[in-house]
Write a protein that holds these residues in place. Structure first.
Motif, PDB file in Angstrom:
ATOM      1  N   VAL A  50      -4.395   0.668   3.209  1.00 50.27           N
ATOM      2  CA  VAL A  50      -4.562   1.982   3.828  1.00 50.27           C
ATOM      3  C   VAL A  50      -3.195   2.644   3.929  1.00 50.27           C
ATOM      4  CG1 VAL A  50      -6.628   1.320   5.120  1.00 50.27           C
ATOM      5  CG2 VAL A  50      -4.403   1.138   6.220  1.00 50.27           C
ATOM      6  N   ARG A  51      -3.181   3.945   3.693  1.00 52.39           N
ATOM      7  CA  ARG A  51      -1.959   4.715   3.890  1.00 52.39           C
ATOM      8  C   ARG A  51      -2.093   5.384   5.255  1.00 52.39           C
ATOM      9  NH1 ARG A  51       1.400   5.959   0.219  1.00 52.39           N
ATOM     10  NH2 ARG A  51      -0.165   5.991  -1.453  1.00 52.39           N
ATOM     11  N   ALA A  52      -1.100   5.170   6.096  1.00 56.93           N
ATOM     12  CA  ALA A  52      -1.105   5.755   7.428  1.00 56.93           C
ATOM     13  C   ALA A  52      -0.535   7.169   7.388  1.00 56.93           C
ATOM     14  CB  ALA A  52      -0.289   4.879   8.375  1.00 56.93           C
ATOM     15  N   GLY A  53      -0.672   7.871   8.491  1.00 60.14           N
ATOM     16  CA  GLY A  53      -0.153   9.223   8.594  1.00 60.14           C
ATOM     17  C   GLY A  53       1.333   9.317   8.307  1.00 60.14           C
ATOM     18  N   SER A  54       2.061   8.247   8.560  1.00 55.21           N
ATOM     19  CA  SER A  54       3.504   8.220   8.307  1.00 55.21           C
ATOM     20  C   SER A  54       3.826   8.063   6.829  1.00 55.21           C
ATOM     21  CB  SER A  54       4.149   7.050   9.055  1.00 55.21           C
ATOM     22  OG  SER A  54       3.711   5.810   8.492  1.00 55.21           O
ATOM     23  N   GLY A  55       2.814   7.699   6.045  1.00 54.70           N
ATOM     24  CA  GLY A  55       3.027   7.404   4.629  1.00 54.70           C
ATOM     25  C   GLY A  55       3.157   5.922   4.340  1.00 54.70           C
ATOM     26  N   ARG A  56       3.359   5.118   5.372  1.00 52.33           N
ATOM     27  CA  ARG A  56       3.467   3.669   5.179  1.00 52.33           C
ATOM     28  C   ARG A  56       2.125   3.094   4.748  1.00 52.33           C
ATOM     29  NH1 ARG A  56       6.034   0.176   9.723  1.00 52.33           N
ATOM     30  NH2 ARG A  56       5.602  -1.351   8.095  1.00 52.33           N
ATOM     31  N   ILE A  57       2.191   2.017   3.978  1.00 53.28           N
ATOM     32  CA  ILE A  57       0.992   1.332   3.493  1.00 53.28           C
ATOM     33  C   ILE A  57       0.828   0.024   4.255  1.00 53.28           C
ATOM     34  CG2 ILE A  57      -0.039   0.151   1.514  1.00 53.28           C
ATOM     35  CD1 ILE A  57       1.341   2.225  -0.283  1.00 53.28           C
ATOM     36  N   TYR A  58      -0.395  -0.220   4.694  1.00 50.11           N
ATOM     37  CA  TYR A  58      -0.744  -1.467   5.374  1.00 50.11           C
ATOM     38  C   TYR A  58      -1.848  -2.139   4.573  1.00 50.11           C
ATOM     39  CZ  TYR A  58       1.922   0.636   9.093  1.00 50.11           C
ATOM     40  OH  TYR A  58       2.926   1.223   9.815  1.00 50.11           O
ATOM     41  N   VAL A  59      -1.798  -3.461   4.505  1.00 52.88           N
ATOM     42  CA  VAL A  59      -2.744  -4.200   3.678  1.00 52.88           C
ATOM     43  C   VAL A  59      -3.514  -5.230   4.484  1.00 52.88           C
ATOM     44  CG1 VAL A  59      -1.380  -3.873   1.584  1.00 52.88           C
ATOM     45  CG2 VAL A  59      -1.006  -5.906   2.979  1.00 52.88           C
ATOM     46  N   GLY A  60      -4.647  -5.619   3.919  1.00 52.21           N
ATOM     47  CA  GLY A  60      -5.453  -6.675   4.507  1.00 52.21           C
ATOM     48  C   GLY A  60      -6.289  -7.331   3.427  1.00 52.21           C
ATOM     49  N   CYS A  61      -6.695  -8.561   3.679  1.00 54.46           N
ATOM     50  CA  CYS A  61      -7.576  -9.281   2.762  1.00 54.46           C
ATOM     51  C   CYS A  61      -8.661  -9.940   3.591  1.00 54.46           C
ATOM     52  CB  CYS A  61      -6.791 -10.319   1.958  1.00 54.46           C
ATOM     53  SG  CYS A  61      -5.919 -11.533   2.952  1.00 54.46           S
ATOM     54  N   ASN A  62      -9.762 -10.266   2.929  1.00 55.03           N
ATOM     55  CA  ASN A  62     -10.829 -10.915   3.674  1.00 55.03           C
ATOM     56  C   ASN A  62     -10.417 -12.344   4.029  1.00 55.03           C
ATOM     57  OD1 ASN A  62     -11.230 -11.371   0.791  1.00 55.03           O
ATOM     58  ND2 ASN A  62     -13.205 -12.289   1.273  1.00 55.03           N
ATOM     59  N   VAL A  63     -10.859 -12.757   5.209  1.00 54.51           N
ATOM     60  CA  VAL A  63     -10.572 -14.098   5.716  1.00 54.51           C
ATOM     61  C   VAL A  63     -11.894 -14.695   6.163  1.00 54.51           C
ATOM     62  CG1 VAL A  63      -9.295 -15.463   7.406  1.00 54.51           C
ATOM     63  CG2 VAL A  63      -8.276 -13.355   6.481  1.00 54.51           C
ATOM     64  N   GLU A  64     -12.426 -15.600   5.353  1.00 53.60           N
ATOM     65  CA  GLU A  64     -13.714 -16.215   5.669  1.00 53.60           C
ATOM     66  C   GLU A  64     -13.544 -17.335   6.683  1.00 53.60           C
ATOM     67  OE1 GLU A  64     -15.932 -15.524   1.387  1.00 53.60           O
ATOM     68  OE2 GLU A  64     -15.423 -17.556   1.976  1.00 53.60           O
ATOM     69  N   ASN A  65     -14.651 -17.645   7.327  1.00 52.17           N
ATOM     70  CA  ASN A  65     -14.744 -18.744   8.264  1.00 52.17           C
ATOM     71  C   ASN A  65     -16.034 -19.477   7.929  1.00 52.17           C
ATOM     72  OD1 ASN A  65     -15.676 -19.986  10.911  1.00 52.17           O
ATOM     73  ND2 ASN A  65     -13.626 -19.285  11.455  1.00 52.17           N
TER      74      ASN A  65
END
Length: 130
Positions: free
Chosen positions: A27-42
């Motif tokens: 996701v790109r935030a309002g600041s322009g920075r990019i944040y990432v995530g991946c699925n984590v199964e249980n």
């Protein structure tokens, strides 16, 4: 790094020992920075975390609460779309015009707005006056 590269890279870190279905999100935030995530199964499936939820959590943990663009990728026959819960999570932090690019690892992409993905999203209008 762009959203596609960020989501593609973090997808490799997904913890998917049960389904083998690795998903990456950026996701790109309002600041322009990019944040990432991946699925984590249980092993208890409902307790897993979606990639989009992870990216949003990283954004919020960094002190940001507005997203302006989303990219999601998985090794699927068609571009992978956010689940219903993640559509609502994305709507919490992004406006209806925010573009969500859904992709597969074969390079096929589909772009939709949050309004198109979640028409009639539940929002603060529904709890006004409480």
């Amino acid at each position: 790094m762009n959203l596609q590269d960020a989501a593609t890279a973090v997808r490799q870190n997904a913890h998917a020992p049960y389904s083998g279905f690795r998903v990456g999100a950026a996701v790109r935030a309002g600041s322009g920075r990019i944040y990432v995530g991946c699925n984590v199964e249980n092993v208890s499936y409902p307790e897993g975390t979606c990639a989009e939820a992870g990216a949003i959590a990283a954004m919020v943990a960094a002190g940001e609460t507005v997203l302006t663009e989303v990219y999601v990728i998985a090794d699927s026959p068609v571009p992978v779309s956010p689940c219903g819960g993640c559509r609502q999570r994305l709507a919490e932090f992004g406006g209806g015009a925010v573009a969500v690019t859904m992709a597969n690892t074969d390079g096929v992409e589909r772009v939709m707005t949050l309004d198109q993905l979640l028409p009639g999203a539940f929002n603060t209008d529904h709890i006004a006056g409480r």
